[in-house]
Design a protein around this motif. Structure first.
Motif, short mmCIF file in Angstrom:
data_model
loop_
_atom_site.label_atom_id
_atom_site.label_comp_id
_atom_site.label_asym_id
_atom_site.label_seq_id
_atom_site.Cartn_x
_atom_site.Cartn_y
_atom_site.Cartn_z
N SER A 1 0.93 -1.25 -0.14
CA SER A 1 0.08 -0.10 0.00
C SER A 1 1.18 1.19 0.17
O SER A 1 2.20 1.01 0.23
N ARG B 1 -3.85 0.06 -9.87
CA ARG B 1 -4.82 0.62 -9.49
C ARG B 1 -5.99 -0.35 -9.26
O ARG B 1 -6.29 -1.04 -9.97
N GLN C 1 -9.87 3.03 -5.73
CA GLN C 1 -9.45 4.31 -5.33
C GLN C 1 -7.78 3.98 -4.84
O GLN C 1 -7.40 5.03 -4.42
N HIS C 2 -7.42 2.84 -4.75
CA HIS C 2 -6.29 2.46 -4.19
C HIS C 2 -5.16 2.21 -5.17
O HIS C 2 -5.23 1.75 -6.00
N ARG C 3 -3.85 2.87 -4.71
CA ARG C 3 -2.69 2.51 -5.38
C ARG C 3 -1.99 1.34 -4.72
O ARG C 3 -1.81 1.25 -3.61
N LEU C 4 -1.59 0.17 -5.60
CA LEU C 4 -1.03 -0.82 -4.96
C LEU C 4 0.43 -0.92 -5.76
O LEU C 4 0.55 -0.82 -6.88
#
Length: 138
Positions: A14, A42, A45-48
């Motif tokens: 994360s 993506r 709404q999260h960047r991994l």
């Protein structure tokens, strides 16, 4: 999302984990992303951040520590995907690194001279203060 991307996303970090691991801020990661230095996966709404992102971030931070501009770093990183077993990337990185090392050594020599000069000047000032303090005591 492809199967490879899905597998990478499962092993990804994360934004908080990346920040903690590398000592950077979320703003820094988003900035590097805007420059296309890193490309997190993506999910909603999260960047991994994948292992590739972590490797690239490690190289970015090292390059910055060595004094390379972000543009120089980006150009070197982008050579990875040429398909020549990274020969071009390694060769250009070596050449750029040698140039940077020469520049750093020259800077160090200049800094050593400036330090020696400042030490001499401070010794003169200390001597002057000691003599004047002694003269006032008499």
């Amino acid at each position: 999302m492809t199967e490879d991307e899905a597998e990478a996303a499962e092993k990804a970090r994360s934004i908080g984990e990346m920040c903690a691991e590398f000592g950077v801020t979320p703003r820094t990661l988003r900035f590097y992303e805007s420059l296309e230095l890193i490309s997190p996966v993506r999910r909603a709404q999260h960047r991994l951040y994948t292992r590739r992102c972590a490797t690239r971030l490690r190289l970015i931070l090292r390059g910055k520590r060595f004094g390379f501009s972000l543009e120089e770093i980006r150009q070197l990183l982008n050579l990875y995907d040429l398909g020549d077993q990274q020969l071009t990337q390694l060769s250009r990185t070596r050449d750029a690194g040698r140039e940077r090392l020469d520049a750093m050594r020259a800077q160090r020599e200049e800094l050593d001279l400036a330090i020696a000069d400042l030490e001499r000047q401070l010794a003169l000032i200390d001597d002057m203060l000691t003599r004047r303090s002694g003269a006032e005591a008499n």
